[in-house]
Design a protein around this motif. Structure first.
Motif, PDB file in Angstrom:
ATOM      1  N   ILE A   1      27.522  -4.593  12.588  1.00  0.00           N
ATOM      2  CA  ILE A   1      26.938  -3.477  11.844  1.00  0.00           C
ATOM      3  C   ILE A   1      25.433  -3.397  12.085  1.00  0.00           C
ATOM      4  CG2 ILE A   1      26.502  -2.529   9.532  1.00  0.00           C
ATOM      5  CD1 ILE A   1      29.028  -3.992   8.593  1.00  0.00           C
ATOM      6  N   VAL A   2      24.964  -2.174  12.340  1.00  0.00           N
ATOM      7  CA  VAL A   2      23.537  -1.880  12.338  1.00  0.00           C
ATOM      8  C   VAL A   2      23.283  -0.938  11.165  1.00  0.00           C
ATOM      9  CG1 VAL A   2      21.626  -0.786  13.557  1.00  0.00           C
ATOM     10  CG2 VAL A   2      23.270  -2.176  14.828  1.00  0.00           C
ATOM     11  N   VAL A   3      22.430  -1.339  10.247  1.00  0.00           N
ATOM     12  CA  VAL A   3      22.163  -0.554   9.040  1.00  0.00           C
ATOM     13  C   VAL A   3      21.028   0.427   9.311  1.00  0.00           C
ATOM     14  CG1 VAL A   3      21.497  -0.637   6.615  1.00  0.00           C
ATOM     15  CG2 VAL A   3      22.918  -2.461   7.581  1.00  0.00           C
ATOM     16  N   ARG A   4      21.310   1.701   9.101  1.00  0.00           N
ATOM     17  CA  ARG A   4      20.335   2.766   9.360  1.00  0.00           C
ATOM     18  C   ARG A   4      19.725   3.213   8.035  1.00  0.00           C
ATOM     19  NH1 ARG A   4      20.526   8.496   9.678  1.00  0.00           N
ATOM     20  NH2 ARG A   4      19.419   9.412  11.462  1.00  0.00           N
ATOM     21  N   PHE A   5      18.389   3.305   7.993  1.00  0.00           N
ATOM     22  CA  PHE A   5      17.730   3.734   6.755  1.00  0.00           C
ATOM     23  C   PHE A   5      16.410   4.416   7.076  1.00  0.00           C
ATOM     24  CE2 PHE A   5      15.690  -0.211   7.767  1.00  0.00           C
ATOM     25  CZ  PHE A   5      14.439  -0.182   7.180  1.00  0.00           C
ATOM     26  N   LEU A   6      15.776   4.974   6.062  1.00  0.00           N
ATOM     27  CA  LEU A   6      14.468   5.588   6.228  1.00  0.00           C
ATOM     28  C   LEU A   6      13.608   5.239   5.018  1.00  0.00           C
ATOM     29  CD1 LEU A   6      14.888   8.084   4.131  1.00  0.00           C
ATOM     30  CD2 LEU A   6      15.762   9.293   6.126  1.00  0.00           C
ATOM     31  N   HIS A   7      12.308   5.520   5.119  1.00  0.00           N
ATOM     32  CA  HIS A   7      11.412   5.192   4.020  1.00  0.00           C
ATOM     33  C   HIS A   7      10.727   6.437   3.458  1.00  0.00           C
ATOM     34  CE1 HIS A   7       9.026   4.369   7.806  1.00  0.00           C
ATOM     35  NE2 HIS A   7       8.242   5.259   7.226  1.00  0.00           N
ATOM     36  N   ARG A   8      11.482   7.496   3.315  1.00  0.00           N
ATOM     37  CA  ARG A   8      10.958   8.725   2.710  1.00  0.00           C
ATOM     38  C   ARG A   8      10.769   8.520   1.211  1.00  0.00           C
ATOM     39  NH1 ARG A   8      14.858  13.035   4.094  1.00  0.00           N
ATOM     40  NH2 ARG A   8      13.937  12.790   6.176  1.00  0.00           N
ATOM     41  N   PRO A   9       9.649   8.975   0.637  1.00  0.00           N
ATOM     42  CA  PRO A   9       9.406   8.727  -0.787  1.00  0.00           C
ATOM     43  C   PRO A   9      10.355   9.532  -1.674  1.00  0.00           C
ATOM     44  CG  PRO A   9       7.739  10.205   0.086  1.00  0.00           C
ATOM     45  CD  PRO A   9       8.544   9.715   1.263  1.00  0.00           C
ATOM     46  N   PRO A  10      10.843   8.940  -2.758  1.00  0.00           N
ATOM     47  CA  PRO A  10      11.712   9.674  -3.684  1.00  0.00           C
ATOM     48  C   PRO A  10      10.899  10.682  -4.485  1.00  0.00           C
ATOM     49  CG  PRO A  10      11.216   7.510  -4.577  1.00  0.00           C
ATOM     50  CD  PRO A  10      10.630   7.547  -3.179  1.00  0.00           C
TER      51      PRO A  10
ATOM     52  N   SER B   1      10.650  10.983  -7.595  1.00  0.00           N
ATOM     53  CA  SER B   1       9.958  10.339  -8.713  1.00  0.00           C
ATOM     54  C   SER B   1       8.586   9.824  -8.291  1.00  0.00           C
ATOM     55  CB  SER B   1      10.809   9.192  -9.266  1.00  0.00           C
ATOM     56  OG  SER B   1      11.098   8.246  -8.232  1.00  0.00           O
ATOM     57  N   TRP B   2       8.474   9.273  -7.067  1.00  0.00           N
ATOM     58  CA  TRP B   2       7.191   8.765  -6.580  1.00  0.00           C
ATOM     59  C   TRP B   2       6.249   9.926  -6.280  1.00  0.00           C
ATOM     60  CZ3 TRP B   2       3.680   8.719  -2.582  1.00  0.00           C
ATOM     61  CH2 TRP B   2       2.812   7.618  -2.518  1.00  0.00           C
ATOM     62  N   THR B   3       6.795  10.988  -5.729  1.00  0.00           N
ATOM     63  CA  THR B   3       5.990  12.162  -5.387  1.00  0.00           C
ATOM     64  C   THR B   3       5.371  12.777  -6.634  1.00  0.00           C
ATOM     65  OG1 THR B   3       7.408  12.612  -3.477  1.00  0.00           O
ATOM     66  CG2 THR B   3       6.027  14.422  -4.268  1.00  0.00           C
ATOM     67  N   ARG B   4       6.128  12.820  -7.717  1.00  0.00           N
ATOM     68  CA  ARG B   4       5.595  13.390  -8.959  1.00  0.00           C
ATOM     69  C   ARG B   4       4.408  12.592  -9.479  1.00  0.00           C
ATOM     70  NH1 ARG B   4      11.151  14.266 -10.608  1.00  0.00           N
ATOM     71  NH2 ARG B   4      11.052  12.273 -11.734  1.00  0.00           N
ATOM     72  N   VAL B   5       4.450  11.271  -9.344  1.00  0.00           N
ATOM     73  CA  VAL B   5       3.383  10.411  -9.846  1.00  0.00           C
ATOM     74  C   VAL B   5       2.173  10.406  -8.907  1.00  0.00           C
ATOM     75  CG1 VAL B   5       2.790   8.043 -10.512  1.00  0.00           C
ATOM     76  CG2 VAL B   5       5.043   8.965 -11.073  1.00  0.00           C
ATOM     77  N   HIS B   6       2.419  10.608  -7.609  1.00  0.00           N
ATOM     78  CA  HIS B   6       1.344  10.525  -6.607  1.00  0.00           C
ATOM     79  C   HIS B   6       1.283  11.806  -5.768  1.00  0.00           C
ATOM     80  CE1 HIS B   6       0.962   6.268  -7.569  1.00  0.00           C
ATOM     81  NE2 HIS B   6       2.270   6.140  -7.423  1.00  0.00           N
TER      82      HIS B   6
ATOM     83  N   LEU C   1      -0.883  10.454   6.842  1.00  0.00           N
ATOM     84  CA  LEU C   1      -1.132   9.224   7.601  1.00  0.00           C
ATOM     85  C   LEU C   1      -2.366   8.501   7.072  1.00  0.00           C
ATOM     86  CD1 LEU C   1      -0.408  10.342  11.285  1.00  0.00           C
ATOM     87  CD2 LEU C   1       0.867   8.647   9.953  1.00  0.00           C
ATOM     88  N   ALA C   2      -3.160   9.179   6.267  1.00  0.00           N
ATOM     89  CA  ALA C   2      -4.353   8.566   5.691  1.00  0.00           C
ATOM     90  C   ALA C   2      -4.074   7.900   4.344  1.00  0.00           C
ATOM     91  CB  ALA C   2      -5.445   9.619   5.508  1.00  0.00           C
ATOM     92  N   SER C   3      -2.868   8.029   3.817  1.00  0.00           N
ATOM     93  CA  SER C   3      -2.552   7.485   2.495  1.00  0.00           C
ATOM     94  C   SER C   3      -2.275   5.986   2.570  1.00  0.00           C
ATOM     95  CB  SER C   3      -1.338   8.205   1.889  1.00  0.00           C
ATOM     96  OG  SER C   3      -0.942   7.571   0.680  1.00  0.00           O
ATOM     97  N   ASP C   4      -3.281   5.180   2.275  1.00  0.00           N
ATOM     98  CA  ASP C   4      -3.079   3.729   2.261  1.00  0.00           C
ATOM     99  C   ASP C   4      -2.032   3.333   1.229  1.00  0.00           C
ATOM    100  OD1 ASP C   4      -5.032   3.307   4.241  1.00  0.00           O
ATOM    101  OD2 ASP C   4      -6.636   3.218   2.755  1.00  0.00           O
ATOM    102  N   LEU C   5      -2.017   4.033   0.091  1.00  0.00           N
ATOM    103  CA  LEU C   5      -1.065   3.703  -0.977  1.00  0.00           C
ATOM    104  C   LEU C   5       0.376   3.896  -0.511  1.00  0.00           C
ATOM    105  CD1 LEU C   5      -0.392   2.978  -3.910  1.00  0.00           C
ATOM    106  CD2 LEU C   5      -0.627   5.425  -4.464  1.00  0.00           C
ATOM    107  N   PHE C   6       0.672   5.070   0.067  1.00  0.00           N
ATOM    108  CA  PHE C   6       2.051   5.314   0.474  1.00  0.00           C
ATOM    109  C   PHE C   6       2.520   4.304   1.502  1.00  0.00           C
ATOM    110  CE2 PHE C   6       4.985   6.851   3.681  1.00  0.00           C
ATOM    111  CZ  PHE C   6       6.122   6.998   2.897  1.00  0.00           C
TER     112      PHE C   6
END
Length: 221
Positions: free
Chosen positions: A30-39, A41-46, A64-69
């Motif tokens: 198995i190779v597990v495929r995923f992504l790191h797109r913000p949910p 809920s995170w977008t609403r706070v930031h 690309l300038a968002s150190d936090l994200f």
């Protein structure tokens, strides 16, 4: 590391997918495929951590300038892989494929917006120019403009989004001073892209304490 919320009943969960594979192909790897797109809920706070086009509209792509994200995205990658590694079927996992935010595409550019006007990008732009040129005199000489100052440089605006007559007058081949801002901005984007790629790769590496394959769908820039 369990999810903070239950998956909707319509979602084919990771455990269910693994069970389906094991049932129909017990010897499969198995190779597990995923992504790191913000949910959402995170977008609403930031809301200020996203790409802003020159019309002032915020896109749903993190800057690309968002150190936090990118710090949090790296932590997520580590936590996700650590979670999978605890599953009873983890011994069948030989790798992880991260398709990043949108399968390697920086969506604002695909939508016709090159320049990010997020205040964080403006700051990184000025820091980049200060590091590259050092003095106002050197900046002015490179840009052929005696009015410029390192401390007040704004992110460029896209000349290709001008009026048709103005764009029609632009030469395809230009002298460096004619498009120095574009050249410098693209150089900054290269540096930021490489920085963020390394952050994500580092997070994935932190997530596994064994040798597995790491695959990235991320170089469609």
């Amino acid at each position: 590391a369990e999810p903070l919320a239950e998956a909707p009943s319509s979602v084919f969960t990771l455990d269910e997918q693994a069970a389906h594979i094991r049932e129909n192909a017990p010897d499969a790897w198995i190779v597990v495929r995923f992504l790191h797109r913000p949910p959402t809920s995170w977008t609403r706070v930031h809301p200020n951590e996203f790409f802003v086009d020159e019309e002032g509209t915020s896109h749903d792509t993190p800057s690309l300038a968002s150190d936090l994200f990118w710090e949090k995205a790296s932590d997520f990658c580590a936590a996700f892989i650590k979670s999978v590694e605890t599953r009873p079927w983890a011994d069948r996992v030989i790798g992880y494929m991260n398709v990043h935010l949108a399968e390697g595409v920086h969506l604002p550019v695909a939508e016709g917006f090159l320049y990010d006007h997020n205040p964080s990008m403006t700051q990184k732009w000025r820091d980049f120019l200060r590091k590259k040129y050092g003095t106002d005199a050197a900046l002015r000489a490179a840009y052929g403009d005696s009015t410029l100052s390192l401390g007040s440089m704004d992110v460029p605006r896209d000349r290709l989004r001008g009026t048709v007559p103005d764009v029609a007058e632009l030469l395809y081949w230009q002298a460096p001073k004619g498009n120095r801002a574009l050249r410098d901005y693209l150089e900054l984007q290269k540096e930021l892209f490489h920085l963020r790629f390394r952050q994500i790769a580092s997070g994935m590496k932190r997530g596994a304490d064994r040798n597995v394959l790491f695959l990235h769908d991320s170089l469609k820039q």
